[in-house]
Design a protein around this motif. Sequence first.
Motif, short mmCIF file in Angstrom:
data_model
loop_
_atom_site.label_atom_id
_atom_site.label_comp_id
_atom_site.label_asym_id
_atom_site.label_seq_id
_atom_site.Cartn_x
_atom_site.Cartn_y
_atom_site.Cartn_z
N VAL A 4 0.88 -1.45 0.07
CA VAL A 4 -0.02 -0.53 -0.20
C VAL A 4 1.04 1.53 -0.14
O VAL A 4 1.77 1.46 1.37
N PHE A 5 0.97 2.11 -1.13
CA PHE A 5 1.69 2.80 -1.47
C PHE A 5 1.02 4.61 -1.08
O PHE A 5 0.71 4.61 -2.30
N ILE A 6 0.92 5.06 0.18
CA ILE A 6 0.51 6.38 0.34
C ILE A 6 1.55 7.95 -0.07
O ILE A 6 2.77 7.72 0.08
N SER A 7 0.73 8.05 -0.96
CA SER A 7 1.80 9.78 -1.33
C SER A 7 0.55 11.18 -1.95
O SER A 7 -0.21 10.67 -2.10
N HIS A 8 1.48 11.64 -2.55
CA HIS A 8 1.22 12.91 -2.84
C HIS A 8 1.27 12.93 -4.10
O HIS A 8 0.50 13.47 -5.48
N ASP A 9 2.05 12.32 -4.74
CA ASP A 9 3.05 12.31 -6.33
C ASP A 9 2.25 11.54 -6.82
O ASP A 9 2.79 10.12 -7.22
N LEU A 10 0.91 11.97 -7.85
CA LEU A 10 0.67 11.23 -8.59
C LEU A 10 1.47 10.90 -9.67
O LEU A 10 0.96 9.15 -10.25
N ARG A 11 1.94 11.62 -10.19
CA ARG A 11 3.11 11.50 -11.60
C ARG A 11 3.90 10.12 -10.80
O ARG A 11 3.84 8.75 -11.32
N GLY A 48 -9.23 17.17 -10.23
CA GLY A 48 -8.35 18.88 -10.01
C GLY A 48 -7.11 17.98 -9.61
O GLY A 48 -6.37 19.47 -9.97
N LEU A 49 -6.84 17.16 -9.12
CA LEU A 49 -5.52 16.62 -8.74
C LEU A 49 -4.51 16.65 -10.06
O LEU A 49 -3.64 17.19 -10.17
N LEU A 50 -5.18 16.41 -10.84
CA LEU A 50 -4.11 16.15 -12.10
C LEU A 50 -4.27 17.00 -12.76
O LEU A 50 -2.68 17.85 -13.15
N ASN A 51 -4.97 18.49 -13.10
CA ASN A 51 -4.86 19.91 -13.71
C ASN A 51 -3.45 20.34 -12.50
O ASN A 51 -3.26 21.66 -13.14
N CYS A 52 -3.01 20.70 -11.18
CA CYS A 52 -2.42 21.16 -10.19
C CYS A 52 -1.47 20.19 -10.70
O CYS A 52 -0.12 20.95 -10.55
N LEU A 53 -0.77 19.92 -11.39
CA LEU A 53 0.40 19.51 -12.26
C LEU A 53 0.50 20.48 -12.91
O LEU A 53 -0.25 21.31 -13.93
N PRO A 54 2.42 20.53 -12.95
CA PRO A 54 3.24 21.13 -13.73
C PRO A 54 2.60 20.86 -15.21
O PRO A 54 2.33 20.66 -15.94
N LEU A 81 0.54 11.84 -17.27
CA LEU A 81 1.62 11.15 -17.02
C LEU A 81 2.05 10.39 -17.57
O LEU A 81 1.88 9.59 -18.43
N PRO A 82 3.40 10.17 -17.07
CA PRO A 82 4.26 9.51 -18.19
C PRO A 82 3.81 7.77 -18.08
O PRO A 82 3.92 7.19 -16.77
#
Length: 274
Positions: A205-212, A248-254, A263-264
């Motif tokens: 279970v990988f908890i992260s803020h980093d969507l990429r 919304g989270l995706l739109n916050c990416l650079p 996303l790669p």
Amino acid sequence: MTLLHVENLRVTFPTRQGPAEVVRGVSFTLGRERLGIVGESGSGKSQTGRAILGLTPPPGRATADRLEFDGIDLRAATPRQWRGLRGIRMSMVMQDPKFSLNPVMTIGRQLMEAARRTASRAEARDRAMAMLEAVQIRDPARVFGAYPHELSGGMGQRAMIAMMLIAEPDLLIADEPTSALDVTVQIEVLRILDRLVQDRGMGLVFISHDLRLVGSFCDRVLVMYAGRVVEELKAAELAQARHPYTQGLLNCLPRIEGGRRPLPVLTREEGWAL
């Protein structure tokens, strides 16, 4: 094979205004795979992970209709059963090593304490040194004899990851495990985690803020908002998310040239070189 069943998990803390529910009806299953949990701070990600391991801090209270690990009902687990599970079959990498490492014990002693539950003293020392090398600590002998306050934040994070992985658990909950690491060490840690999932069948279970990062490393993704799971989808389909919060989270990416940065899709051979 399903390793973990979570059904209607709720975590509540008392406040002056009455009980506050910080995890509200979370349900999911985990097999021998990498499951990412993403969301903003306060969304309930970390409290979900802690509740699974029975680590909800008092006076908080965790309840669930079903909380089962490998056929064991964790809701009814005795202290003796928990001692046989935590650190051996189930582990959690906390977000900040300052609050997770024992300040009066050397790193080596803490690593050996974790390994001694399944190995002799000599084997435990060898495994401890090997694990310190595996997380790219260049001078493992020095770190082995050092106290936590003598290490930098990133070094402490690596030592804590080594401690949680030394017993090769069946279930690992990793709460922002690479947040304090530089990119090269981050990639090496991800390779270690991937090897345990692929070779040993560990559930992660990988908890992260980093969507990429989650989109390229995990198999499935749960998106949490205000204590609830608002969307569950395959990691490869994260860019096609439908829920407004996930979008919304995706739109916050650079962005590049005014558009959404995609996303790669990276392979293990590419080493998740983000």
